[in-house]
Design a protein around this motif. Structure first.
Motif, PDB file in Angstrom:
ATOM      1  N   ALA A 115      36.880  47.850  31.281  1.00  0.00           N
ATOM      2  CA  ALA A 115      36.768  47.882  32.741  1.00  0.00           C
ATOM      3  C   ALA A 115      37.611  46.824  33.443  1.00  0.00           C
ATOM      4  O   ALA A 115      37.789  46.888  34.660  1.00  0.00           O
ATOM      5  CB  ALA A 115      35.305  47.711  33.145  1.00  0.00           C
ATOM      6  N   THR A 116      38.137  45.862  32.713  1.00  0.00           N
ATOM      7  CA  THR A 116      38.797  44.723  33.369  1.00  0.00           C
ATOM      8  C   THR A 116      40.015  45.101  34.197  1.00  0.00           C
ATOM      9  O   THR A 116      40.136  44.650  35.333  1.00  0.00           O
ATOM     10  CB  THR A 116      39.216  43.633  32.359  1.00  0.00           C
ATOM     11  N   GLU A 117      40.899  45.888  33.641  1.00  0.00           N
ATOM     12  CA  GLU A 117      42.130  46.186  34.376  1.00  0.00           C
ATOM     13  C   GLU A 117      41.863  46.905  35.694  1.00  0.00           C
ATOM     14  O   GLU A 117      42.362  46.473  36.741  1.00  0.00           O
ATOM     15  CB  GLU A 117      43.116  46.963  33.515  1.00  0.00           C
ATOM     16  N   PRO A 118      41.072  47.995  35.693  1.00  0.00           N
ATOM     17  CA  PRO A 118      40.825  48.637  36.987  1.00  0.00           C
ATOM     18  C   PRO A 118      40.079  47.740  37.983  1.00  0.00           C
ATOM     19  O   PRO A 118      40.418  47.715  39.170  1.00  0.00           O
ATOM     20  CB  PRO A 118      40.004  49.881  36.652  1.00  0.00           C
ATOM     21  N   VAL A 119      39.101  46.977  37.502  1.00  0.00           N
ATOM     22  CA  VAL A 119      38.346  46.102  38.405  1.00  0.00           C
ATOM     23  C   VAL A 119      39.246  44.991  38.945  1.00  0.00           C
ATOM     24  O   VAL A 119      39.211  44.668  40.138  1.00  0.00           O
ATOM     25  CB  VAL A 119      37.084  45.524  37.716  1.00  0.00           C
ATOM     26  N   TRP A 120      40.078  44.408  38.094  1.00  0.00           N
ATOM     27  CA  TRP A 120      41.011  43.361  38.521  1.00  0.00           C
ATOM     28  C   TRP A 120      41.965  43.902  39.579  1.00  0.00           C
ATOM     29  O   TRP A 120      42.159  43.298  40.634  1.00  0.00           O
ATOM     30  CB  TRP A 120      41.775  42.822  37.316  1.00  0.00           C
ATOM     31  N   LYS A 121      42.557  45.077  39.317  1.00  0.00           N
ATOM     32  CA  LYS A 121      43.519  45.654  40.258  1.00  0.00           C
ATOM     33  C   LYS A 121      42.863  46.049  41.581  1.00  0.00           C
ATOM     34  O   LYS A 121      43.451  45.854  42.648  1.00  0.00           O
ATOM     35  CB  LYS A 121      44.230  46.836  39.618  1.00  0.00           C
ATOM     36  N   GLU A 122      41.657  46.580  41.528  1.00  0.00           N
ATOM     37  CA  GLU A 122      40.931  46.919  42.754  1.00  0.00           C
ATOM     38  C   GLU A 122      40.635  45.666  43.567  1.00  0.00           C
ATOM     39  O   GLU A 122      40.768  45.661  44.794  1.00  0.00           O
ATOM     40  CB  GLU A 122      39.618  47.630  42.425  1.00  0.00           C
ATOM     41  N   THR A 123      40.227  44.610  42.887  1.00  0.00           N
ATOM     42  CA  THR A 123      39.912  43.361  43.583  1.00  0.00           C
ATOM     43  C   THR A 123      41.164  42.759  44.206  1.00  0.00           C
ATOM     44  O   THR A 123      41.136  42.309  45.350  1.00  0.00           O
ATOM     45  CB  THR A 123      39.240  42.357  42.615  1.00  0.00           C
ATOM     46  N   LEU A 124      42.272  42.771  43.467  1.00  0.00           N
ATOM     47  CA  LEU A 124      43.528  42.267  44.029  1.00  0.00           C
ATOM     48  C   LEU A 124      43.943  43.083  45.244  1.00  0.00           C
ATOM     49  O   LEU A 124      44.408  42.536  46.246  1.00  0.00           O
ATOM     50  CB  LEU A 124      44.642  42.326  42.980  1.00  0.00           C
ATOM     51  N   SER A 125      43.788  44.384  45.147  1.00  0.00           N
ATOM     52  CA  SER A 125      44.151  45.262  46.253  1.00  0.00           C
ATOM     53  C   SER A 125      43.289  44.985  47.483  1.00  0.00           C
ATOM     54  O   SER A 125      43.780  44.966  48.609  1.00  0.00           O
ATOM     55  CB  SER A 125      44.000  46.719  45.819  1.00  0.00           C
ATOM     56  N   GLU A 126      42.018  44.756  47.253  1.00  0.00           N
ATOM     57  CA  GLU A 126      41.082  44.536  48.354  1.00  0.00           C
ATOM     58  C   GLU A 126      41.201  43.143  48.958  1.00  0.00           C
ATOM     59  O   GLU A 126      41.200  42.981  50.174  1.00  0.00           O
ATOM     60  CB  GLU A 126      39.653  44.763  47.877  1.00  0.00           C
ATOM     61  N   LEU A 127      41.291  42.113  48.101  1.00  0.00           N
ATOM     62  CA  LEU A 127      41.240  40.732  48.580  1.00  0.00           C
ATOM     63  C   LEU A 127      42.595  40.035  48.616  1.00  0.00           C
ATOM     64  O   LEU A 127      42.777  39.084  49.363  1.00  0.00           O
ATOM     65  CB  LEU A 127      40.290  39.906  47.706  1.00  0.00           C
ATOM     66  N   GLY A 128      43.498  40.453  47.735  1.00  0.00           N
ATOM     67  CA  GLY A 128      44.780  39.769  47.612  1.00  0.00           C
ATOM     68  C   GLY A 128      44.715  38.651  46.586  1.00  0.00           C
ATOM     69  O   GLY A 128      43.640  38.114  46.304  1.00  0.00           O
ATOM     70  N   LEU A 129      45.865  38.310  46.014  1.00  0.00           N
ATOM     71  CA  LEU A 129      45.937  37.311  44.947  1.00  0.00           C
ATOM     72  C   LEU A 129      45.440  35.944  45.403  1.00  0.00           C
ATOM     73  O   LEU A 129      44.744  35.252  44.669  1.00  0.00           O
ATOM     74  CB  LEU A 129      47.367  37.215  44.409  1.00  0.00           C
ATOM     75  N   GLU A 130      45.771  35.571  46.619  1.00  0.00           N
ATOM     76  CA  GLU A 130      45.356  34.253  47.119  1.00  0.00           C
ATOM     77  C   GLU A 130      43.832  34.087  47.102  1.00  0.00           C
ATOM     78  O   GLU A 130      43.317  33.021  46.773  1.00  0.00           O
ATOM     79  CB  GLU A 130      45.885  34.052  48.538  1.00  0.00           C
ATOM     80  N   ALA A 131      43.116  35.160  47.404  1.00  0.00           N
ATOM     81  CA  ALA A 131      41.658  35.085  47.477  1.00  0.00           C
ATOM     82  C   ALA A 131      41.007  34.958  46.105  1.00  0.00           C
ATOM     83  O   ALA A 131      39.884  34.466  46.001  1.00  0.00           O
ATOM     84  CB  ALA A 131      41.108  36.323  48.193  1.00  0.00           C
ATOM     85  N   VAL A 132      41.694  35.389  45.055  1.00  0.00           N
ATOM     86  CA  VAL A 132      41.091  35.348  43.720  1.00  0.00           C
ATOM     87  C   VAL A 132      41.652  34.217  42.858  1.00  0.00           C
ATOM     88  O   VAL A 132      41.280  34.101  41.692  1.00  0.00           O
ATOM     89  CB  VAL A 132      41.242  36.699  42.973  1.00  0.00           C
ATOM     90  N   GLN A 133      42.500  33.369  43.414  1.00  0.00           N
ATOM     91  CA  GLN A 133      43.151  32.315  42.628  1.00  0.00           C
ATOM     92  C   GLN A 133      42.173  31.389  41.919  1.00  0.00           C
ATOM     93  O   GLN A 133      42.374  31.058  40.756  1.00  0.00           O
ATOM     94  CB  GLN A 133      44.120  31.504  43.480  1.00  0.00           C
ATOM     95  N   ALA A 134      41.139  30.937  42.609  1.00  0.00           N
ATOM     96  CA  ALA A 134      40.194  30.009  41.972  1.00  0.00           C
ATOM     97  C   ALA A 134      39.483  30.693  40.813  1.00  0.00           C
ATOM     98  O   ALA A 134      39.340  30.103  39.732  1.00  0.00           O
ATOM     99  CB  ALA A 134      39.187  29.486  42.991  1.00  0.00           C
ATOM    100  N   SER A 135      39.066  31.934  41.012  1.00  0.00           N
ATOM    101  CA  SER A 135      38.415  32.679  39.933  1.00  0.00           C
ATOM    102  C   SER A 135      39.395  32.905  38.787  1.00  0.00           C
ATOM    103  O   SER A 135      39.038  32.757  37.614  1.00  0.00           O
ATOM    104  CB  SER A 135      37.905  34.027  40.442  1.00  0.00           C
ATOM    105  N   ARG A 136      40.608  33.258  39.116  1.00  0.00           N
ATOM    106  CA  ARG A 136      41.643  33.501  38.103  1.00  0.00           C
ATOM    107  C   ARG A 136      41.860  32.267  37.231  1.00  0.00           C
ATOM    108  O   ARG A 136      41.954  32.363  36.009  1.00  0.00           O
ATOM    109  CB  ARG A 136      42.936  33.904  38.806  1.00  0.00           C
ATOM    110  N   ARG A 137      41.904  31.094  37.863  1.00  0.00           N
ATOM    111  CA  ARG A 137      42.062  29.849  37.101  1.00  0.00           C
ATOM    112  C   ARG A 137      40.875  29.633  36.163  1.00  0.00           C
ATOM    113  O   ARG A 137      41.047  29.195  35.023  1.00  0.00           O
ATOM    114  CB  ARG A 137      42.232  28.659  38.045  1.00  0.00           C
ATOM    115  N   GLN A 138      39.665  29.940  36.632  1.00  0.00           N
ATOM    116  CA  GLN A 138      38.478  29.797  35.773  1.00  0.00           C
ATOM    117  C   GLN A 138      38.552  30.761  34.595  1.00  0.00           C
ATOM    118  O   GLN A 138      38.230  30.390  33.460  1.00  0.00           O
ATOM    119  CB  GLN A 138      37.206  30.082  36.570  1.00  0.00           C
TER     120      GLN A 138
END
Length: 105
Positions: free
Chosen positions: A43-66
């Motif tokens: 499930a990771t790839e579709p959920v990751w891509k949907e989240t990026l599409s919805e929020l943008g990379l900047e919004a997920v940066q802190a989570s991405r680093r974790q």
């Protein structure tokens, strides 16, 4: 902007329930995938891509680093094990690849 997209003004406000909910849903997939859960990994790839599409990379940066920190620590741990776990190692590599692959975007 449609209802499924979050206004970029809310990125500064991590309290926005839509942002928090989306990031929690991402956590619920990425962390178990790193820990070797095959269902979560699928499930990771579709959920990751949907989240990026919805929020943008900047919004997920802190989570991405974790996620990257956890994946790298897991990778280091698995590398040093006498008994290798190839499926778990592959899961970690897939997650790292997914997360790093978006740096070029």
């Amino acid at each position: 902007m449609n209802d499924s997209q979050v206004d970029s003004r809310h990125f500064e406000e991590i309290d926005d329930p839509r942002v928090v909910s989306r990031l929690e849903a991402l956590d619920d997939v990425i962390f178990p995938a790193i820990d070797g859960d095959e269902t979560a990994l699928a499930a990771t790839e579709p959920v990751w891509k949907e989240t990026l599409s919805e929020l943008g990379l900047e919004a997920v940066q802190a989570s991405r680093r974790q996620y990257l920190r956890h994946a790298r620590a897991t990778w280091a741990f698995l590398r040093n094990q006498t008994l290798q776990h190839p499926h778990h190692i592959l899961a970690v590599l897939k997650i790292i690849s997914l997360l790093i692959g978006d740096e070029a975007s």
